[in-house]
Design an enzyme around this catalytic site. Structure first.
Site, mmCIF file in Angstrom:
data_model
loop_
_atom_site.group_PDB
_atom_site.id
_atom_site.type_symbol
_atom_site.label_atom_id
_atom_site.label_comp_id
_atom_site.label_asym_id
_atom_site.label_seq_id
_atom_site.Cartn_x
_atom_site.Cartn_y
_atom_site.Cartn_z
ATOM 1 N N CYS A 1 -7.885 1.778 1.451
ATOM 2 C CA CYS A 1 -8.892 0.943 0.801
ATOM 3 C C CYS A 1 -8.352 0.356 -0.501
ATOM 4 C CB CYS A 1 -10.148 1.772 0.524
ATOM 5 S SG CYS A 1 -11.390 0.887 -0.425
ATOM 6 N N HIS B 1 -15.274 -0.784 2.814
ATOM 7 C CA HIS B 1 -15.235 0.571 3.375
ATOM 8 C C HIS B 1 -16.418 1.421 2.952
ATOM 9 C CE1 HIS B 1 -10.898 -0.532 3.688
ATOM 10 N NE2 HIS B 1 -10.946 0.222 4.760
ATOM 11 N N SER C 1 0.801 -1.230 0.000
ATOM 12 C CA SER C 1 0.000 0.000 0.000
ATOM 13 C C SER C 1 0.830 1.274 0.000
ATOM 14 C CB SER C 1 -0.939 -0.002 1.211
ATOM 15 O OG SER C 1 -1.910 -1.015 1.072
#
Length: 647
Positions: free
Chosen positions: A383, A370, A327
């Site tokens: 997310c 989410h 991420s």
């Protein structure tokens, strides 16, 4: 016919002058010859008497003093220390086995040392001195010198050997030297004669290897006179040569030591870069090793221990290790999509917890999803489904181009060993490397820093510094060469939309400082020193549909080598970025739990230029921070390490 009488009155004076000149020249020549004979037979009688006794003049190379290496504050990282060694010259010593047997009666020699010396003598020219034993004591030197008449061709010498005062802390950056090997020589087109010097030390890794030509210097020469037994009678002349160049690195030795101590017990890497200059203040690798072991001749036991260690202490993970960035790569995907106009910052994407692409399910880390997420919250909550969507909209070519623009998929020019280029893949790359076409599923994986994407901790630090500043910051490891300042790595503007960069930075700020941000537990509370960051977790194994159906196995229940990597990047202070930090903890399971706390502590250490006050930590983390500081101090001071309460 009557002969004409010759008048000699004018010839006689000329003949007299010629005779006088000739006689004077002859007398002068005899005088010079007499003076030279006197000089040779009387004044230099002793010298030629020695030469008459089968003396000869040898020419030897003198190794130059290797250039020193310092940190940015003048702390020595690589120095030269005097050492004694015993050397043998084969042509003066006679039969090697017998000569070494005589030496073994005077001092202790192992069979390995004897065998090594014989092997070296067979390989070298007969007049080249060969080291029998290095780093001997003064007692050994005294015994050899006292027995020199019985040890022709064998003598004691004093030389310089490399020493690394900071030991393991800077091993991967500075590197180490070692004796020149046949393999080293095979890589050189025209080897310098200096490499014939016994046990001459050559840079093997790190700065020592990459800047070898500058650090080595130029050999001097020594003309010595030896007698028939090989004993050195006197030194006729000496030229010390040119010492190597001194190098000052950008590394801060104290911060470097802190980074190494903070990562103790992990298989990890950490990079700290100065956002203003590109200076690499710390390039940490854990675990590390003592480079002095290699200088002195590493034992088989030590080598085996290092080489077979599953945590790979010999690898420079910070520049060599290429990992899926997870991420932490989402800023790249976001900027690519935003710059291309594929999505606006306010537009939302619905995250149900899973995205179906061409019949394949790509899951979000939050199984329940989410909900509707805009750009700001997509980073704050990390997310995955948001990036699956915007990655497809931007396309892999835009993502790959943005990655390279931010420093991923680029081999940065730093003088360390095996610097990796990483991978910022695109369709052309896959075709060339895998002989296959690029698929939409590849783009989905790449959008969250998985699949073919690989980045080093160095590249992640550069990426973060570029996002923080908007400039093409270039990493710089060499600060000065013989006192001359080297070019700055500040870099030119990237040309990215500043409004979009501000949005990315604001999202990274909330990752740490929003109560629901993924790294809220690792925030800095000191006013004016808050940081912005991003967590990352990258899978090293494939999770099958069957495993998902029965429940994904916890990292804690997996063998260490199958757990996820933990990653973290940050910059601070948020309002005026000075430092960018990246951390990778191999198989650390989670970026927020394993990597972010290290990144926060290292960032605080850089900001405060020493241990920060406990008040810099959130109130509920201060007891834990106090324990960690005591543990790190103990490691840095070589004291017993206190246990860490993780309750």
């Amino acid at each position: 016919m009557r002969r004409q009488r010759t008048d000699t009155s004018d010839v006689w004076p000329r003949m007299t002058r010629r005779a006088a000149l000739l006689g004077t020249a002859q007398l002068g020549l005899m005088g010079v010859l007499g003076w030279r004979m006197k000089e040779l037979q009387i004044d230099q009688a002793d010298e030629f008497a020695l030469l008459a006794e089968e003396n000869r003049v040898n020419m030897r190379l003198i190794p130059p003093a290797r250039g020193l290496i310092f940190d940015r504050n003048g702390v020595p990282l690589a120095t030269n220390e005097p050492v004694y060694r015993i050397v043998i010259v084969r042509e003066a010593a006679g039969e090697p086995q017998q000569a070494l047997a005589r030496l073994a009666r005077v001092m202790l020699l192992t069979p390995e040392e004897i065998e090594g010396a014989i092997s070296e003598m067979e390989r070298m020219a007969s007049f080249v001195p060969v080291t029998v034993k290095d780093r001997v004591t003064w007692d050994d030197v005294a015994r050899v010198m006292a027995n020199m008449p019985a040890l022709p061709g064998i003598t004691a010498e004093v030389g310089l050997s490399r020493h690394y005062p900071e030991g393991a802390d800077t091993a991967h950056v500075v590197g180490y030297v070692g004796p020149v090997s046949d393999y080293d020589l095979s890589l050189m087109e025209d080897p310098d004669p200096i490499f014939q010097i016994p046990k001459f030390q050559l840079g093997k890794t790190g700065v020592e290897a990459k800047l070898e030509d500058q650090l080595r210097g130029q050999a001097g020469t020594q003309r010595i006179e030896v007698n028939a037994t090989g004993r050195v009678m006197r030194e006729l002349s000496r030229d010390e040569g040119i010492p190597g160049t001194d190098i000052q690195l950008t590394i801060d030795a104290h911060l470097q030591a802190y980074v190494e101590a903070r990562m103790a017990g992990e298989s990890a890497a950490c990079v700290v870069i100065d956002c203003a200059t590109g200076d690499l203040l710390a390039v940490g690798n854990a675990p590390s090793f003592d480079p002095n072991l290699f200088v002195r001749g590493i034992s088989v036991l030590d080598w085996t221990s290092l080489n077979e260690n599953i945590y790979h202490p010999l690898a420079a993970k910070a520049v060599q290790g290429a990992y899926p960035p997870g991420s932490t790569f989402k800023m790249v995907t976001a900027l690519a999509a935003l710059e291309a106009g594929a999505i606006s910052p306010e537009e939302t994407v619905y995250c149900p917890g899973v995205t179906n692409v061409s019949g394949i399910k790509f899951h979000c880390w939050k199984s329940g999803g989410h909900g509707n997420v805009d750009f700001h919250d997509s980073l704050k909550f990390s997310c995955d489904c948001y990036y699956y969507e915007v990655g497809q909209r931007a396309g892999i070519e835009a993502i790959s181009a943005m990655a390279k623009r931010l420093g991923i998929g680029v081999r940065h020019d730093v003088p360390m060993s095996a610097v990796s280029e990483g991978i910022a893949p695109n369709a052309e790359w896959k075709q060339a490397q895998h002989d296959d076409v690029w698929r939409v599923g590849d783009t989905v994986n790449a959008s969250i820093g998985q699949g073919y994407v690989l980045a080093t901790p160095l590249q992640l630090a550069v990426m973060t510094a570029r996002i923080a500043t908007g400039r093409a910051v270039k990493p710089r490891l060499v600060k000065t060469v013989n006192g001359a300042e080297q070019p700055s790595g500040a870099g030119e503007p990237l040309g990215l939309n500043e409004n979009l960069l501000r949005r990315v930075r604001a999202s990274m700020f909330d990752v740490v400082n929003h109560q629901r941000g993924t790294a809220a537990r690792s925030r800095i509370v000191t006013e004016g020193m808050q940081m912005a960051g991003k967590t990352g977790t990258s899978q090293v194994r494939r999770i099958t549909p069957e495993e998902r159906a029965r429940g994904v196995t916890s990292n804690a229940d997996l063998p260490w080598e199958r757990r996820d990597h933990a990653l973290w990047v940050d910059f601070a202070p948020f309002d005026n970025p000075r430092y960018a930090v990246s951390v990778v903890v191999e198989h650390g399971s989670g970026g927020s739990t394993a990597a972010a706390p290290i990144g926060r502590d290292v960032t605080l250490q850089a900001l405060y230029r020493g241990f920060p006050p406990i008040e810099a930590y959130p109130e509920d983390r201060r007891e834990e921070a106090q324990q960690m500081q005591e543990r790190v101090r103990a490691i840095m001071q070589g004291r017993p390490i206190p246990a860490l309460d993780r309750a």
